[in-house]
Enzyme design. Structure first.
Site, PDB file in Angstrom:
ATOM      1  N   LYS A   8       0.894  -1.245  -0.228  1.00  0.00           N
ATOM      2  CA  LYS A   8      -0.232   0.148  -0.634  1.00  0.00           C
ATOM      3  C   LYS A   8       1.045   1.057  -0.031  1.00  0.00           C
ATOM      4  CE  LYS A   8      -4.673  -1.995   1.359  1.00  0.00           C
ATOM      5  NZ  LYS A   8      -5.508  -1.299   3.448  1.00  0.00           N
ATOM      6  N   LYS A  24      -7.051 -11.367  -9.363  1.00  0.00           N
ATOM      7  CA  LYS A  24      -7.949 -11.286  -8.443  1.00  0.00           C
ATOM      8  C   LYS A  24      -9.690 -10.876  -8.778  1.00  0.00           C
ATOM      9  CE  LYS A  24      -8.084 -11.400  -3.126  1.00  0.00           C
ATOM     10  NZ  LYS A  24      -8.048 -11.501  -2.684  1.00  0.00           N
ATOM     11  N   LYS A  30     -13.000  -5.345  -6.988  1.00  0.00           N
ATOM     12  CA  LYS A  30     -13.896  -3.996  -7.580  1.00  0.00           C
ATOM     13  C   LYS A  30     -13.253  -2.859  -8.173  1.00  0.00           C
ATOM     14  CE  LYS A  30     -13.485  -4.613  -2.234  1.00  0.00           C
ATOM     15  NZ  LYS A  30     -14.102  -4.927  -2.187  1.00  0.00           N
TER      16      LYS A  30
END
Ligand code: TRP
Length: 331
Positions: A114, A196, A199
């Site tokens: 991140k 994967k 969204k």
């Protein structure tokens, strides 16, 4: 009477929930409700470790809670609440941050990923994210935490912090274990099956939203990427077909082998249509219940308020014990 074991889990309201969240997590959570004391929370405090648009965050948090309920998380059986409604999460996180080491936190792969992705906003919360997660779990003395593989390192850290605290101050926390569901299907993107299902996929055909209408779901499966052969068979060099078989098996409760047999000799067209229809049939009642809930704001509010109240009772019992153990003067 034998006490049921406690389960705690949650998702961040940082985007739309997909078929991946449903088959990978929610379907499992629902099954666990009868056997365990379950608590499912919307982790809005974790979500702000990356920039959020406030109105969007508020809206999505509500949507995630309603999607939990629409999928079958039953407020009569499980405790459902927003993380920010129980201030003890932040309070315990502070104490635990004084019992977590910089070194162990800097080894977390999610933090490293991140910080690369949000290089302009490497805030302290992003770094202490796993400490807040440990607080979520330890506050409720959870025995088991259903999570995906990407969160196993955080559970391991939670165990380390709990063991260290117990060793230092005497038995305080249940040391939790990860719970990996049997049917924990890993659902990949319909357009790039090496990734994967997510969204944040720029191509909306890559993912199925939990609330997509039936015809949209079927259309997305019809467009799913496969390969240049025509055999419906799971294999490493056929990631698209394998993903569709996995999804079909997870939705119908069949095994992948049974699914392969069912479609033997049939073309991809028939196969994709069948998978689409099976998924659409599974999600149709979810969408219907969601629409009912969306019209009944008063009921939803009652659920999360009652949930937070019940959660707070458990949480403050643990926090009181922690404050005593570490030497804070009683108030
Ligand atoms: N970090 C988890 C995720 O991104 C969400 C989460 C926060 C969580 N606190 C938790 C999951 C406690 C399980 C238990 O998926």
């Amino acid at each position: 009477m034998e006490e049921k074991k406690r389960i705690f889990s949650g998702m961040q309201p940082s985007g739309e929930l997909t078929l991946g969240n449903y088959l990978g997590a929610l379907k499992n959570w629902i099954k666990l409700q009868d056997e365990y004391d379950c608590m499912y929370s919307v982790m809005n405090m974790h979500a702000i470790t990356v920039r959020q648009e406030p109105a969007e965050l508020r809206k999505r948090s509500m949507e995630v809670l309603m999607q939990y309920m629409a999928c079958g998380i039953d407020p009569e059986k499980s405790i459902l609440f927003f993380q920010s409604h129980v201030p003890a999460h932040a309070e315990l996180a502070w104490v635990l941050s004084c019992n977590a080491q910089m070194g162990e936190l800097s080894r977390m792969t999610q933090f490293k990923d991140k910080s690369k992705k949000h290089a302009d906003n490497i805030n302290a919360g992003l770094f202490t994210y796993p400490v807040l997660m440990a607080a979520d779990i330890l506050l409720y003395q959870a025995d088991l935490v259903p999570v995906g593989n990407d969160q196993l390192q955080h559970i391991e850290l939670t165990r380390d912090i709990a063991n260290r605290f117990n060793h230092h101050y005497g038995d305080t926390f249940t040391v939790p274990e990860p719970y990996i569901g049997k049917a924990g299907a890993r659902v990949m993107s319909l357009q790039s099956p090496e990734n994967k299902m997510s969204k944040s996929d720029p191509n909306p055909n890559g993912y199925v939203w939990l609330l997509d209408p039936e015809e949209v779901i079927i259309k997305k499966f019809k467009r799913a990427v496969t390969d240049s052969e025509s055999e419906v068979r799971a294999s490493e060099d056929k990631p698209g077909v394998t993903n569709l078989l996995t999804i079909y098996a997870a939705v119908t409760g069949k095994t992948v082998e049974e699914a392969e047999k069912e479609f033997a000799g049939q073309g991809y067209g028939t196969f994709k249509q069948a998978v689409g229809e099976a998924v659409a049939a599974e999600l149709a009642p979810v969408r219907k219940r969601y629409e009912e809930l969306a019209k009944d704001k008063a009921y939803v509010e009652e659920v999360y308020k009652k949930g937070a109240e019940t959660a707070a009772k458990i949480a403050y019992k643990t926090l009181g014990k922690v404050y005593r153990k570490i030497g804070f003067v009683a108030r």
